[in-house]
Design a protein around this motif. Structure first.
Motif, PDB file in Angstrom:
ATOM      1  N   VAL A   1       5.378  -1.223   7.446  1.00  0.00           N
ATOM      2  CA  VAL A   1       4.540  -0.303   6.639  1.00  0.00           C
ATOM      3  C   VAL A   1       3.122  -0.712   7.335  1.00  0.00           C
ATOM      4  O   VAL A   1       2.414   0.369   7.353  1.00  0.00           O
ATOM      5  N   GLN A   2       2.784  -1.677   7.864  1.00  0.00           N
ATOM      6  CA  GLN A   2       1.251  -2.041   8.132  1.00  0.00           C
ATOM      7  C   GLN A   2       1.328  -1.156   9.528  1.00  0.00           C
ATOM      8  O   GLN A   2       0.130  -0.584   9.829  1.00  0.00           O
TER       9      GLN A   2
ATOM     10  N   ALA B   1       0.462   7.340   8.555  1.00  0.00           N
ATOM     11  CA  ALA B   1       0.910   8.299   7.590  1.00  0.00           C
ATOM     12  C   ALA B   1       0.353   7.584   6.162  1.00  0.00           C
ATOM     13  O   ALA B   1      -0.218   6.537   6.384  1.00  0.00           O
ATOM     14  N   ASN B   2       0.261   8.484   5.158  1.00  0.00           N
ATOM     15  CA  ASN B   2      -0.329   7.854   3.995  1.00  0.00           C
ATOM     16  C   ASN B   2       0.585   7.143   3.285  1.00  0.00           C
ATOM     17  O   ASN B   2       2.014   7.262   3.479  1.00  0.00           O
ATOM     18  N   ASP B   3       0.262   6.599   2.058  1.00  0.00           N
ATOM     19  CA  ASP B   3       1.156   5.517   1.433  1.00  0.00           C
ATOM     20  C   ASP B   3       2.225   6.244   0.761  1.00  0.00           C
ATOM     21  O   ASP B   3       3.301   5.892   0.524  1.00  0.00           O
ATOM     22  N   VAL B   4       2.116   7.537   0.177  1.00  0.00           N
ATOM     23  CA  VAL B   4       3.231   8.414  -0.463  1.00  0.00           C
ATOM     24  C   VAL B   4       3.996   8.709   0.513  1.00  0.00           C
ATOM     25  O   VAL B   4       5.425   8.538   0.269  1.00  0.00           O
TER      26      VAL B   4
ATOM     27  N   CYS C   1      10.775   5.238   2.646  1.00  0.00           N
ATOM     28  CA  CYS C   1      11.598   3.944   2.177  1.00  0.00           C
ATOM     29  C   CYS C   1      12.788   4.382   1.095  1.00  0.00           C
ATOM     30  O   CYS C   1      13.651   3.882   1.374  1.00  0.00           O
ATOM     31  N   TYR C   2      12.270   4.990   0.284  1.00  0.00           N
ATOM     32  CA  TYR C   2      13.313   5.389  -0.675  1.00  0.00           C
ATOM     33  C   TYR C   2      14.427   6.648  -0.315  1.00  0.00           C
ATOM     34  O   TYR C   2      15.548   6.531  -0.582  1.00  0.00           O
TER      35      TYR C   2
ATOM     36  N   PHE D   1       6.330  -1.235  -5.130  1.00  0.00           N
ATOM     37  CA  PHE D   1       6.225  -0.557  -3.649  1.00  0.00           C
ATOM     38  C   PHE D   1       4.928  -0.117  -3.345  1.00  0.00           C
ATOM     39  O   PHE D   1       4.356  -0.378  -2.232  1.00  0.00           O
ATOM     40  N   GLY D   2       4.347   0.735  -4.118  1.00  0.00           N
ATOM     41  CA  GLY D   2       3.022   1.445  -3.876  1.00  0.00           C
ATOM     42  C   GLY D   2       1.945   0.272  -3.655  1.00  0.00           C
ATOM     43  O   GLY D   2       1.321   0.200  -2.686  1.00  0.00           O
TER      44      GLY D   2
END
Length: 160
Positions: free
Chosen positions: A44-45, A51-54, A60-61, A99-100
């Motif tokens: 994620v880091q 990429a943006n968080d969304v 991931c999902y 997760f967000g």
């Protein structure tokens, strides 16, 4: 009168219904889960620069869906049936928020601090049980929670 404190339930094996215990196997699984969580945090880091968080959360999902789909195809949709659909929806919403929040944290603080703070979940569970289910806690458990928070503060060294 039965003792309904969290300490009494934990010492009696809790109310989770497990009749057998395999401590080495459980320790191996929890260690593997922690290693996977650290890998997710690292990925994620790294991904947060591109990429943006969304999009990261969606990916991931989506990966989770790809992993679960063969199981559902083999066992059928009945395998996913739950006696508590509302609680499952609540859990899904809480997981999404988790997760967000976790991904924003991994982007803004060092990975080690993020993993440490993620690992404080066992400290929060009794507090949430007290708030939402009015579960009583013994003084011994309050001391353990306090020591847990002190330990986290010592490791994080806020303000240094």
């Amino acid at each position: 009168m039965p003792d309904n404190t969290l300490d009494a339930q934990a010492s009696a094996g809790g109310d989770h219904g497990n009749t057998s215990r395999n401590l080495p196997l459980g320790a191996a699984w929890i260690t593997a889960a922690g290693a996977c969580a650290a890998c997710v945090g690292l990925l994620v880091q790294l991904a947060s620069h591109h990429a943006n968080d969304v999009m990261i959360i969606f990916t991931c999902y989506a990966v989770g869906l790809v992993i679960v789909t063969p199981l559902v195809l083999v066992k059928g949709l009945g395998y996913l049936k739950t006696p508590h659909p509302r609680l499952q929806v609540l859990r899904a919403m809480a997981g999404f928020i988790y997760f967000g929040s976790l991904f924003v944290a991994f982007r803004t603080i060092p990975l080690v601090d993020g993993i440490l703070l993620r690992s404080t979940a066992p400290i929060w569970v009794p507090i949430l049980l007290l708030i939402f289910w009015k579960q009583s806690m013994s003084p011994r458990l309050w001391w353990a929670i306090g020591l847990g928070f002190i330990g986290v503060a010592l490791v994080l060294q806020p303000g240094s």
